[in-house]
Design an enzyme around this catalytic site. Structure first.
Site, mmCIF file in Angstrom:
data_model
loop_
_atom_site.group_PDB
_atom_site.id
_atom_site.type_symbol
_atom_site.label_atom_id
_atom_site.label_comp_id
_atom_site.label_asym_id
_atom_site.label_seq_id
_atom_site.Cartn_x
_atom_site.Cartn_y
_atom_site.Cartn_z
ATOM 1 N N GLU A 175 0.796 -1.577 0.229
ATOM 2 C CA GLU A 175 -0.146 -0.105 0.271
ATOM 3 C C GLU A 175 0.658 1.664 -0.251
ATOM 4 O OE1 GLU A 175 -4.747 0.337 1.074
ATOM 5 O OE2 GLU A 175 -3.221 0.153 3.057
ATOM 6 N N HIS A 181 6.781 -25.980 1.049
ATOM 7 C CA HIS A 181 6.246 -27.735 -0.286
ATOM 8 C C HIS A 181 5.190 -26.642 -0.564
ATOM 9 C CE1 HIS A 181 8.709 -31.128 2.177
ATOM 10 N NE2 HIS A 181 8.977 -29.864 2.856
ATOM 11 N N LYS A 207 -13.111 2.167 -3.457
ATOM 12 C CA LYS A 207 -14.210 2.428 -2.863
ATOM 13 C C LYS A 207 -15.867 3.245 -3.122
ATOM 14 C CE LYS A 207 -10.759 2.330 1.223
ATOM 15 N NZ LYS A 207 -9.791 3.475 1.798
HETATM 16 O O1 PA5 Z 1 -2.798 1.425 5.884
HETATM 17 C C1 PA5 Z 1 -3.286 1.968 5.679
HETATM 18 O O2 PA5 Z 1 -3.555 2.985 6.218
HETATM 19 C C2 PA5 Z 1 -5.339 2.231 5.226
HETATM 20 O O3 PA5 Z 1 -5.286 0.161 5.278
HETATM 21 C C3 PA5 Z 1 -6.101 2.097 6.888
HETATM 22 O O4 PA5 Z 1 -5.141 1.616 7.267
HETATM 23 C C4 PA5 Z 1 -7.279 1.288 6.215
HETATM 24 O O5 PA5 Z 1 -8.002 2.109 4.907
HETATM 25 C C5 PA5 Z 1 -8.508 1.194 7.299
HETATM 26 O O6 PA5 Z 1 -8.386 2.725 7.503
HETATM 27 P P1 PA5 Z 1 -9.125 3.138 8.652
HETATM 28 O O7 PA5 Z 1 -8.113 2.824 10.109
HETATM 29 O O8 PA5 Z 1 -9.155 4.929 8.301
HETATM 30 O O9 PA5 Z 1 -10.231 2.777 9.637
#
Ligand code: PA5
Length: 449
Positions: free
Chosen positions: A283, A304, A416
């Protein structure tokens, strides 16, 4: 206990002449050190500065005291708001998955898994359960949807006392969860500014569930601090920091068309560190056509499974290989083993893990996979804090070297918005039209199985 990063087999001919060796002289490290200094001055990298540590140490104990009587904790969150907690739970509280467990339980709900959520609400005693909702933004639909349902379950069972069974971990001032906390007087802990989900494991996001299970969260924080202190005190030493060296290596790998980064972990109880690392890396770095795909694997199980592909599939993989010589070896083999297994006499079960780890690491290196070996000095909480801080710092520095922002995740927003449009949320007229076009194209070329 310190970890060792061993670079002996990190390079193949494809990496020779890459940026790795020249970058330090090129002055780029100097400009990145200036960037680091600016971030530290503005406290916009709190995962590195751990500036939230003192406030956390003050805010956490009273909450822990109030929830101590409960046996169960249900954690509602997703992505970075859940993966760190699960990694710590699996590493340091494995007994919950073992036979005969009677102690506290943590249930991490990080999906829209209707049967699983139903099972929790059907089987957990509400009076003996605390629900922790973790969302930095306080607006993540998956987490909020879970919360709506679980809150109704608590309210039905406990009436007004439901408020004693909820802790909200969210932004200190903004968002729907913060509003909810103020409206109902709920227990809360803050997610500090500039600490996005995947960099937040060491604040209340990960430390509250960890501490609830009796995991030594102070040792985790101290381990992390040990890795970042030199950077905080002397940002100009960035070029010689192991996290920066890891970043340079990864930039060099990507530049030489190694598009995948294996995270091969020979600490079985750290298996879920792989999922945590994969989300952090993917990410943070998958932007503008850049980055490398993190591939978590666990030794020895994946010898494996995916290892054949690692060894003899496309030559597009580098490997961060994690092991620890100081793991519990378990039981010794008995004296009577029969002729085939005589050589195991006097050895322990855990000796297999070490031997197979060595064998796999060497096989990877010999087959041309650039392997950097992270030899852990231990596998306790302090060691995990060191590892997590190294991983987070290396990720950010890699992003800087790639000229992308490792702290955002713009590409995931479209999906989203489209899901919101599909669910009829207001304000998504364009997305609704785009969805209609997409769906009209579907089903024109199909097979039936
Ligand atoms: O790493 C990140 O920024 C994302 O994966 C968030 O943790 C995830 O989208 C959840 O977001 P939030 O903590 O605002 O609910």
């Amino acid at each position: 206990m310190k970890h060792i990063l061993d670079w002996s087999h990190s390079f193949t001919h494809r990496l020779e002449g890459s940026g790795f060796s020249t970058l330090r002289q090129a002055g780029r490290a100097q400009s990145l050190a200036a960037r680091l200094r600016a971030h530290l001055q503005a406290d916009t990298l709190p995962f590195l500065s751990l500036s939230f540590r003192k406030p956390l140490e003050e805010a956490l104990p009273p909450v822990l005291e109030r929830i101590a009587p409960y046996k169960h904790m249900v954690l509602l969150g997703i992505g970075g708001s859940a993966l760190g907690a699960r990694a710590l739970q699996k590493a340091f509280y494995p007994q919950q998955d073992w036979p005969g467990h009677t102690g506290k339980c943590l249930w991490v709900e990080d999906n829209i898994d209707a049967p699983a959520l139903d099972a929790l609400m059907h089987n957990l005693p509400p009076h003996d359960t605390v629900v922790v909702v973790v969302s930095k933004s306080g607006g993540t639909i998956e987490t909020m949807a879970q919360f709506i349902l679980v809150r109704a379950w608590l309210q039905n069972a406990l009436g007004d006392a439901w408020k004693q069974h909820v802790v909200l971990v969210t932004d200190a001032t903004c968002g729907e969860l913060r509003h909810e906390a103020e409206t109902h007087g709920l227990m809360t802990l803050p997610v500090p500014d500039h600490l996005g989900g995947r960099y937040s494991v060491l604040c209340a996001v990960g430390m509250l569930p960890a501490a609830f299970l009796g995991i030594d969260y102070q040792a985790l924080l101290s381990g992390a601090a040990a890795v970042s202190t030199s950077l905080l005190e002397q940002p100009e030493t960035l070029a010689t920091h192991p996290a920066f060296r890891l970043a340079l290596w990864n930039e060099a790998l990507m530049g030489a068309d190694y598009s995948q980064l294996l995270f091969f972990c020979y600490v079985p109880q750290w298996q879920y560190m792989g999922a945590w690392f994969a989300q952090l890396w993917a990410e943070s770095l998958g932007k503008q056509g850049k980055g490398s795909l993190p591939v978590p694997a666990v030794g020895v199980t994946d010898q494996h499974s995916t290892n054949q592909m690692f060894l003899d599939g496309p030559r597009d993989k580098g490997c961060l290989f994690v092991s620890c010589a100081a793991q519990d070896k378990g039981r010794a083999f008995p004296a009577e083993l029969g002729p085939r297994w005589t050589y195991l006499q006097g050895k322990h079960f855990g000796d297999l893990l070490q031997a197979e780890g060595l064998g796999t690491r060497m096989a990877l290196a010999q087959s041309g996979v650039p392997v950097t070996h992270l030899a852990l000095g231990g596998t306790g909480e302090e060691a995990a804090g060191r590892f997590m801080q190294l991983a987070m710092a290396a990720t950010v520095f890699t992003g800087w070297l790639l000229d992308i922002d490792p702290l955002d995740q713009p590409a995931v927003e479209l999906g989203k918005r489209l899901a919101n449009a599909r669910l009829g949320a207001p304000g998504y007229a364009e997305e609704e039209k785009a969805l209609a076009r997409f769906m009209a194209e579907q089903g024109k070329d199909v097979d039936t199985i």
